[in-house]
Design a protein around this motif. Structure first.
Motif, PDB file in Angstrom:
ATOM      1  N   VAL A 188       0.854  -1.186   0.000  1.00 53.34           N
ATOM      2  CA  VAL A 188       0.000   0.000   0.000  1.00 53.34           C
ATOM      3  C   VAL A 188       0.892   1.238   0.000  1.00 53.34           C
ATOM      4  O   VAL A 188       1.794   1.365   0.833  1.00 53.34           O
ATOM      5  CB  VAL A 188      -0.943   0.015   1.216  1.00 53.34           C
ATOM      6  N   THR A 190       1.036   5.499  -0.123  1.00 55.84           N
ATOM      7  CA  THR A 190       0.337   6.773   0.035  1.00 55.84           C
ATOM      8  C   THR A 190       1.307   7.900  -0.259  1.00 55.84           C
ATOM      9  O   THR A 190       2.398   7.954   0.314  1.00 55.84           O
ATOM     10  CB  THR A 190      -0.232   6.941   1.459  1.00 55.84           C
ATOM     11  N   ARG A 191       0.920   8.784  -1.151  1.00 48.62           N
ATOM     12  CA  ARG A 191       1.728   9.955  -1.487  1.00 48.62           C
ATOM     13  C   ARG A 191       0.779  11.098  -1.820  1.00 48.62           C
ATOM     14  O   ARG A 191      -0.409  10.893  -2.025  1.00 48.62           O
ATOM     15  CB  ARG A 191       2.663   9.664  -2.649  1.00 48.62           C
ATOM     16  N   PRO A 233      -3.886  13.231   0.032  1.00 50.94           N
ATOM     17  CA  PRO A 233      -3.235  11.922  -0.078  1.00 50.94           C
ATOM     18  C   PRO A 233      -3.855  11.089  -1.199  1.00 50.94           C
ATOM     19  O   PRO A 233      -5.073  11.069  -1.367  1.00 50.94           O
ATOM     20  CB  PRO A 233      -3.502  11.282   1.290  1.00 50.94           C
ATOM     21  N   TYR A 234      -3.004  10.407  -1.929  1.00 50.45           N
ATOM     22  CA  TYR A 234      -3.436   9.456  -2.950  1.00 50.45           C
ATOM     23  C   TYR A 234      -2.897   8.096  -2.539  1.00 50.45           C
ATOM     24  O   TYR A 234      -1.682   7.894  -2.458  1.00 50.45           O
ATOM     25  CB  TYR A 234      -2.913   9.867  -4.327  1.00 50.45           C
ATOM     26  N   THR A 235      -3.802   7.176  -2.254  1.00 51.88           N
ATOM     27  CA  THR A 235      -3.421   5.850  -1.765  1.00 51.88           C
ATOM     28  C   THR A 235      -3.786   4.794  -2.801  1.00 51.88           C
ATOM     29  O   THR A 235      -4.895   4.804  -3.345  1.00 51.88           O
ATOM     30  CB  THR A 235      -4.123   5.528  -0.433  1.00 51.88           C
ATOM     31  N   TYR A 236      -2.855   3.900  -3.063  1.00 56.44           N
ATOM     32  CA  TYR A 236      -3.105   2.823  -4.013  1.00 56.44           C
ATOM     33  C   TYR A 236      -2.298   1.605  -3.593  1.00 56.44           C
ATOM     34  O   TYR A 236      -1.392   1.685  -2.749  1.00 56.44           O
ATOM     35  CB  TYR A 236      -2.742   3.245  -5.443  1.00 56.44           C
ATOM     36  N   THR A 237      -2.624   0.462  -4.178  1.00 51.54           N
ATOM     37  CA  THR A 237      -1.965  -0.792  -3.848  1.00 51.54           C
ATOM     38  C   THR A 237      -1.223  -1.328  -5.066  1.00 51.54           C
ATOM     39  O   THR A 237      -1.781  -1.378  -6.165  1.00 51.54           O
ATOM     40  CB  THR A 237      -2.974  -1.844  -3.367  1.00 51.54           C
TER      41      THR A 237
END
Length: 247
Positions: A188, A190-191, A233-237
């Motif tokens: 995961v 987050t940036r 925040p942009y969160t991705y997996t």
């Protein structure tokens, strides 16, 4: 699909990618993966397609002898600039390394450059008995819905051609008598929205080089509409697959 396959035969501009690497620093999770790969191993550890040397630098920091092999002059310059790792400019399919001399041969998102079968053959030659080949790649079924493919749909199609199937990798390792373990290792991330935009604009992954300017601009417009606040925040997996083969 044929057009995509032909497109992916084009050579990646590794100098451009080396500059883009500044926008993809190693996360704490990635650093932990590199340390885990080297645990219980000694002697020579080889990072094939090791780029600017981030993973090898981790090994050096825990007292291992780390070697980066990369075909890009700029990547090698950046890796050598760390002052902590040995660097050789070469391709994965022809490593200037003594047969049976490495405890670990490591591919982190690099096996898809050139012939993966040739790279595995060469890794099997280089690694010592009891050593390991470790390969990090993407879960194929997750490529169409990756963080990049969400905004640039053609990336999923291109990556499906570029990255070899997991079963083909395992089969090739088996031909060398390796005992192989395959695990899913999602990460995961987050940036901020602005940092992700900057990463895309600087082509922080090689597949972006296969998109035209209009595709990139269209995807970024959609992203900015969805994330108008640059500090949001942009969160991705990232759906990684780890393949560990003991020789």
């Amino acid at each position: 699909m044929r057009q995509v396959a032909l497109l992916c035969m084009a050579e990646v501009d590794l100098s451009d990618l080396a500059n883009g690497y500044e926008y993809r620093p190693l996360s704490s999770t990635a650093k932990a993966r590199a340390r885990d790969a080297a645990e219980h191993l000694s002697g020579l550890l080889v990072d094939v397609g090791g780029g600017t040397g981030g993973h090898a630098d981790i090994w050096s920091g825990i007292g291992r002898f780390a070697l980066v092999i990369d075909p890009s002059e700029m990547m090698c310059q950046k890796a050598a600039g760390r002052g902590t790792v040995a660097v050789v400019r070469a391709v994965a399919q022809s490593m200037p390394v003594v047969t049976g001399s490495a405890s670990l041969v490591y591919f982190h998102l690099s096996l898809h450059y050139g012939s993966f079968r040739g790279a595995i053959d060469e890794a099997a030659r280089v690694v010592r008995s009891g050593g390991a080949i470790e390969i990090w790649t993407f879960a194929p079924e997750a490529l169409p819905s990756s963080a990049l493919a969400r905004w640039f749909p053609r990336i999923g199609e291109i990556d499906a051609v570029r990255f070899p199937p997991i079963e083909d990798i395992v089969e090739k390792l088996g031909l060398h008598g390796a005992e192989t373990i395959v695990r899913r290792e999602p990460e995961v991330v987050t940036r901020t929205a602005s940092s992700w935009i900057a990463a895309v604009e600087n082509r922080f992954v090689s597949t972006i080089q296969f998109l035209d300017v209009d595709e990139i601009e269209a995807g970024l417009r959609q992203f900015r509409d969805a994330y108008p606040d640059p500090d949001e925040p942009y969160t991705y997996t990232i759906e990684f697959v780890r393949i560990r083969a003991t020789m």
